[in-house]
Design a protein around this motif. Structure first.
Motif, PDB file in Angstrom:
ATOM      1  N   UNK A 156       0.832  -1.205   0.000  1.00 47.33           N
ATOM      2  CA  UNK A 156       0.000   0.000   0.000  1.00 47.33           C
ATOM      3  C   UNK A 156       0.871   1.261   0.000  1.00 47.33           C
ATOM      4  N   UNK A 157       1.957   1.220   0.779  1.00 47.69           N
ATOM      5  CA  UNK A 157       2.840   2.395   0.841  1.00 47.69           C
ATOM      6  C   UNK A 157       3.521   2.630  -0.509  1.00 47.69           C
ATOM      7  N   UNK A 158       3.938   1.570  -1.197  1.00 48.08           N
ATOM      8  CA  UNK A 158       4.550   1.715  -2.514  1.00 48.08           C
ATOM      9  C   UNK A 158       3.539   2.270  -3.523  1.00 48.08           C
ATOM     10  N   UNK A 159       2.279   1.861  -3.386  1.00 51.82           N
ATOM     11  CA  UNK A 159       1.231   2.337  -4.292  1.00 51.82           C
ATOM     12  C   UNK A 159       1.044   3.848  -4.161  1.00 51.82           C
ATOM     13  N   UNK A 160       1.000   4.352  -2.918  1.00 57.85           N
ATOM     14  CA  UNK A 160       0.830   5.792  -2.688  1.00 57.85           C
ATOM     15  C   UNK A 160       2.082   6.544  -3.129  1.00 57.85           C
ATOM     16  N   UNK A 161       3.272   5.980  -2.866  1.00 54.51           N
ATOM     17  CA  UNK A 161       4.517   6.625  -3.298  1.00 54.51           C
ATOM     18  C   UNK A 161       4.574   6.714  -4.822  1.00 54.51           C
TER      19      UNK A 161
ATOM     20  N   UNK B  55       4.955  14.494 -10.024  1.00 55.11           N
ATOM     21  CA  UNK B  55       6.024  15.465 -10.267  1.00 55.11           C
ATOM     22  C   UNK B  55       6.104  15.873 -11.743  1.00 55.11           C
ATOM     23  N   UNK B  56       5.604  15.005 -12.641  1.00 51.73           N
ATOM     24  CA  UNK B  56       5.853  15.201 -14.061  1.00 51.73           C
ATOM     25  C   UNK B  56       4.609  15.774 -14.737  1.00 51.73           C
ATOM     26  N   UNK B  57       4.678  17.017 -15.125  1.00 50.40           N
ATOM     27  CA  UNK B  57       3.583  17.692 -15.831  1.00 50.40           C
ATOM     28  C   UNK B  57       4.109  18.125 -17.203  1.00 50.40           C
ATOM     29  N   UNK B  58       4.349  17.169 -18.092  1.00 51.34           N
ATOM     30  CA  UNK B  58       4.949  17.446 -19.389  1.00 51.34           C
ATOM     31  C   UNK B  58       4.092  16.829 -20.488  1.00 51.34           C
ATOM     32  N   UNK B  59       4.221  17.373 -21.721  1.00 49.16           N
ATOM     33  CA  UNK B  59       3.564  16.715 -22.861  1.00 49.16           C
ATOM     34  C   UNK B  59       4.130  15.304 -23.025  1.00 49.16           C
ATOM     35  N   UNK B  60       3.333  14.429 -23.570  1.00 52.91           N
ATOM     36  CA  UNK B  60       3.693  13.034 -23.836  1.00 52.91           C
ATOM     37  C   UNK B  60       3.882  12.218 -22.556  1.00 52.91           C
ATOM     38  N   UNK B  61       3.461  12.759 -21.393  1.00 50.62           N
ATOM     39  CA  UNK B  61       3.477  12.005 -20.133  1.00 50.62           C
ATOM     40  C   UNK B  61       2.087  12.102 -19.518  1.00 50.62           C
ATOM     41  N   UNK B  62       1.500  10.956 -19.171  1.00 57.62           N
ATOM     42  CA  UNK B  62       0.164  10.925 -18.575  1.00 57.62           C
ATOM     43  C   UNK B  62       0.223  11.594 -17.207  1.00 57.62           C
ATOM     44  N   UNK B  63      -0.699  12.542 -16.971  1.00 54.59           N
ATOM     45  CA  UNK B  63      -0.688  13.345 -15.748  1.00 54.59           C
ATOM     46  C   UNK B  63      -1.461  12.638 -14.634  1.00 54.59           C
ATOM     47  N   UNK B  64      -0.881  12.643 -13.422  1.00 46.21           N
ATOM     48  CA  UNK B  64      -1.575  12.131 -12.243  1.00 46.21           C
ATOM     49  C   UNK B  64      -2.373  13.255 -11.609  1.00 46.21           C
ATOM     50  N   UNK B  65      -3.672  13.009 -11.353  1.00 45.21           N
ATOM     51  CA  UNK B  65      -4.573  14.048 -10.848  1.00 45.21           C
ATOM     52  C   UNK B  65      -4.768  13.977  -9.345  1.00 45.21           C
ATOM     53  N   UNK B  66      -4.936  12.782  -8.815  1.00 48.97           N
ATOM     54  CA  UNK B  66      -5.294  12.658  -7.398  1.00 48.97           C
ATOM     55  C   UNK B  66      -5.002  11.230  -6.943  1.00 48.97           C
ATOM     56  N   UNK B  67      -4.780  11.051  -5.618  1.00 46.23           N
ATOM     57  CA  UNK B  67      -4.576   9.726  -5.041  1.00 46.23           C
ATOM     58  C   UNK B  67      -5.071   9.736  -3.607  1.00 46.23           C
ATOM     59  N   UNK B  68      -5.400   8.540  -3.082  1.00 46.41           N
ATOM     60  CA  UNK B  68      -5.858   8.476  -1.695  1.00 46.41           C
ATOM     61  C   UNK B  68      -6.396   7.113  -1.353  1.00 46.41           C
ATOM     62  N   UNK B  69      -7.069   7.055  -0.202  1.00 47.86           N
ATOM     63  CA  UNK B  69      -7.669   5.819   0.312  1.00 47.86           C
ATOM     64  C   UNK B  69      -9.074   6.132   0.804  1.00 47.86           C
ATOM     65  N   UNK B  70     -10.058   5.371   0.310  1.00 51.49           N
ATOM     66  CA  UNK B  70     -11.456   5.565   0.706  1.00 51.49           C
ATOM     67  C   UNK B  70     -12.066   4.191   0.967  1.00 51.49           C
ATOM     68  N   UNK B  71     -12.589   4.012   2.175  1.00 58.24           N
ATOM     69  CA  UNK B  71     -13.274   2.751   2.547  1.00 58.24           C
ATOM     70  C   UNK B  71     -12.409   1.530   2.256  1.00 58.24           C
ATOM     71  N   UNK B  72     -11.116   1.652   2.575  1.00 58.97           N
ATOM     72  CA  UNK B  72     -10.214   0.520   2.385  1.00 58.97           C
ATOM     73  C   UNK B  72      -9.700   0.336   0.979  1.00 58.97           C
TER      74      UNK B  72
END
Length: 816
Positions: free
Chosen positions: A92-97, A104-121
């Motif tokens: 779980x810790x590796x998944x969040x990391x 960190x990467x907001x560049x063209x040709x790289x898929x952007x990460x919007x949000x992460x977290x834990x809800x109801x397990x």
């Protein structure tokens, strides 16, 4: 009905479980327990503002869904960690990391990460949604990229990797076709940036190497410190796969693939993928990208981008020249104005001839243009393409001839557009045919693999049956595999008669294999029935033998019981006989001990006789012989005791003047006389002492005995001498053999028992001297411990009671 994902083929399907909590995959026919089929989040399920639409993909650590971000009114891809891994803290810790890293990467040709977290397990990562296919998917569908297409994608991915290295000093570490997405505009996007690693960090995760075996660099396989160059190697392996249709190194063993990455030479495309037409420039570029060490590759991303861009521009120019060749136009010569200085009288004549010439040229041009259009239209009409009968290669050659005809002077643009449309339709058909052919090949390959597995199972079953064993369900598994192959083959739909004929042939062969297995199963069942009858006959014979063996066993047990009973009776009789002999031994020992107590060794001769009624039978002979041996040895020891005791009394007159230590004064005195059990000691200037033998120490008595032995020239036994005087402790210490020690111990117990009873009786009668003598002489001997307690208890019980003499004296006083 619930929706599941097959753990074997990763296809999703809906079904209900049977009574045994098992489900069957409709795609591969695998029977699965509910524990091996993963539940899919249903449509409309909400996770922290995201609403699930459908499943996109499933992997080893989680599943990716298409979802609506309700607040932003946009579609996103949301990755959900598997529940089995969510319960593991490290996973779980590796998944969040991973989410933090990718953000960190907001560049063209790289898929952007919007949000992460834990809800109801549930652990989730929301990412930019790219509507398209991965390069891996297109490769699996049979597509082989042209050099310009592949280089265009590689240049965009390399540009993104250049940015993250120059700005963050990080690298991706898992470049492969599955991590490159092509959207609807054919724009390349780099996926899975969460696993990117900082330069200098440990490359091993939990002691293991992470990466994809087909694309890993040698330094990554060896667990060394990594840099951007590992991504260059993986990108080179990906480029190789894209343009040749196969990976650089392949083997059935993963370990062998890794070994080939480390040591195998660069695989030339012409050898690895025969028929591929790879330019020498691109092959040289890939060879340098796949160098075994970072030093043999490009020195920087900039150098690589420059070299790749040159090859890309050349390939693109060549393709453009092929698709749109230059059109050469013949200039039209028109009439010019009359030259100045001409005579005016010829003006109308020249004008007339010029008009006739121009009219003639126009007619010729019109005829020429009509002829060219007619030829092009006729050629186009004759060049018709039937996708199910025409050979695409021959059609393309004919279309090339039409193209050359259409390029002639005066051909209408409509005909040229129709030629271009024919090229486009041919290209579309080739792509569709290649895609269909790839799907058909994929299905055929799967069916062929299943058939090969079925043949292995059949061979194993045959081998077992030949060895007269059960086939161990190998035939059943083979038939199941062939049924799965039939599902794949029957699931192919195509209008192309050529492909359909291949499929029908494979279906026919597959059905023949199934019939062969059914015949083998029938033969197996017949053989099994015969074996079953033989086995039943063997079991009946075995039962008969067991019954006979049980009867014999019962007889043997009865015989053993009878023998045991006879032995028991013999043992009981023998034990009674041995007890009688032991009783007689104790009687003889008691006679000897009584003589020691009374110091009278003259009257025991008639008592030391062998008992009557000794049994000489075979069963009693050993006990009788042992008793007689004991009797003889005991008789000899008794005679030695009598001889040693009498030696002093026989020499009593010879002891006059013999020096002896007084136990009272501790001084040397002389022996005056020995009378009964007393020795008279005298010394000038001292009072005489008349003491019993019991008062003298053992060394003094032993010296007296030795003096008498020397005087009478008679030998004596030291243990027997001490035993005759009741000096049991000294007798035991000086015993020379096991017999003497054992018998002395027996006599000690008898002596102590009688002596304690006598001392207790005397104590009760008022004489306390004997009890005190016993305590003083034997109080420290371990053998006397239990008798000491008995004596002390008797003394304690007699305390406060009057002795018979005291009672008589009291009675007399009362009368007076």
């Amino acid at each position: 009905m619930s929706e599941y994902i097959c753990s074997r083929c990763n296809n999703s399907f809906s079904c209900n479980a049977d009574d045994a909590d098992r489900i069957t995959c409709p795609y591969c026919g695998e029977e699965l327990a509910l524990d091996n089929a993963s539940d899919i989040l249903p449509e409309g399920f909400r996770i922290n503002g995201f609403r699930i639409i459908r499943l996109l993909a499933s992997g080893g650590c989680g599943r990716v869904y298409l979802a609506d971000q309700v607040a932003m009114e946009r579609q996103v891809a949301i990755k959900i960690l598997k529940q089995s891994l969510a319960d593991q803290e490290d996973a779980a810790e590796r998944f969040i990391n991973e989410a933090r890293n990718a953000a960190k990467f907001q560049y063209p040709n790289i898929v952007t990460t919007l949000e992460a977290g834990k809800v109801n397990g549930l652990y989730y990562i929301a990412m930019q949604y790219v509507n398209g296919e991965t390069v891996e998917k297109q490769l699996d569908d049979g597509k082989i990229f042209s050099e310009s297409e592949a280089l265009s994608i590689v240049l965009k991915i390399a540009g993104a990797l250049q940015l993250i290295w120059n700005k963050h000093r990080m690298f991706h570490k898992d470049i492969k076709p599955a991590n490159i997405m092509l959207d609807s505009d054919n724009e390349a996007m780099l996926l899975d940036m969460g696993i990117a690693q900082q330069a200098g960090e440990e490359s091993l995760i939990n002691g293991e190497v992470e990466g994809s075996p087909f694309y890993m660099s040698p330094e990554q396989i060896q667990g060394k410190t990594l840099t951007w160059s590992t991504d260059l190697y993986s990108l080179g392996a990906t480029l190789y796969h894209m343009v040749t249709g196969c990976v650089p190194f392949y083997d059935k063993s993963i370990d062998q693939i890794l070994e080939m990455h480390n040591n195998a030479p660069y695989p030339e495309p012409s050898e690895r993928a025969p028929g591929s037409d790879i330019s020498p420039e691109l092959s040289g570029l890939m060879k340098r990208m796949l160098g075994k060490t970072p030093r043999k590759r490009f020195s920087s991303w900039e150098e690589f981008l420059q070299a790749a861009s040159v090859i890309y521009e050349e390939r693109q120019a060549e393709e453009q020249a092929f698709l749109h060749p230059p059109i050469k136009l013949t200039p039209v010569i028109t009439a010019s104005q009359p030259l100045p200085g001409r005579p005016m009288k010829k003006h109308w004549v020249l004008l007339f001839y010029g008009f006739i010439l121009i009219l003639f040229v126009l007619i010729l041009a019109a005829l020429f243009i009509w002829h060219n259009n007619h030829l092009a239209a006729q050629a186009l009409e004759n060049c018709r393409f039937d996708p199910y009968t025409t050979n695409p290669q021959e059609y393309k050659k004919a279309l090339d001839q039409v193209y050359l005809t259409a390029q002639k002077f005066g051909v209408r643009a409509r005909i040229r557009r129709e030629v271009d449309d024919a090229y486009a339709r041919l290209k579309q058909f080739e792509n569709e045919f290649l895609t269909l052919q790839a799907k058909v090949n994929q299905a055929l390959n799967r069916a062929e693999k299943l058939k090969a597995q079925a043949q292995k199972e059949t061979a194993l079953g045959k081998k077992l049956v030949e060895q007269k064993h059960s086939d161990d369900n190998h035939y059943t598994r083979a038939r199941k595999l062939l049924n799965q192959a039939a599902i794949h083959l029957n699931g192919i739909t195509t209008k192309d008669p050529r492909l359909q004929s291949v499929i029908n042939e494979r279906i026919k062969l597959n059905e023949e294999e199934i019939q062969k297995i059914k015949a083998l199963e029938k033969e197996r069942d017949t053989y099994a029935a015969r074996l079953r009858k033989e086995r039943e006959a063997r079991i009946a014979e075995q039962k008969r033998r067991q019954a006979e063996a049980a009867r014999l066993r019962q007889q043997e047990e009865l015989r053993k019981k009878q023998l045991a009973e006879e032995n028991r009776k013999k043992q009981t009789t023998l034990k009674s006989y041995q007890e009688r002999l032991e009783k007689y031994k104790n009687e003889l020992r008691s006679v000897i001990v009584e003589a020691v107590l009374t110091q009278n060794f003259d009257s025991w001769a008639e008592k030391l006789v062998s008992p009557e009624g000794l049994n000489e039978a075979a069963d009693y002979k050993a006990a009788t012989t042992a008793f007689l041996n004991w009797y003889q040895a005991m008789k000899i020891f008794a005679e030695e005791m009598k001889s040693a005791h009498g030696l002093i009394y026989d020499s009593r007159r010879d002891y006059v003047g013999f020096p002896l230590m007084s136990p009272i004064t501790g001084k040397k005195m002389k022996v005056g006389r020995i009378k009964k059990d007393y020795i008279l000691l005298y010394m000038e200037g001292m009072m005489s002492e008349n003491l019993p033998f019991s008062r003298f120490h053992s060394p003094e008595l032993l010296s007296l005995e030795r003096y008498a032995s020397k005087k009478k020239k008679r030998k004596f036994s030291v243990p027997a001498f001490f035993a005759s005087f009741g000096r049991w402790k000294d007798a035991k210490q000086t015993a020379s053999n096991g017999f003497e020690k054992t018998e002395i111990e027996f006599m000690i117990n008898i002596y102590f028992s009688n002596a304690v009873k006598d001392a207790a009786r005397k104590w009760h009668n008022g004489s306390k001297e004997e009890a005190r003598r016993l305590l003083a002489a034997y109080g420290t001997m371990p053998e006397f411990a239990k008798f000491k307690e008995e004596l002390q208890q008797n003394i304690k019980n007699s305390a406060g009671k009057s002795s018979p003499a005291e009672q008589k004296q009291k009675t007399t006083k009362g009368k007076k």
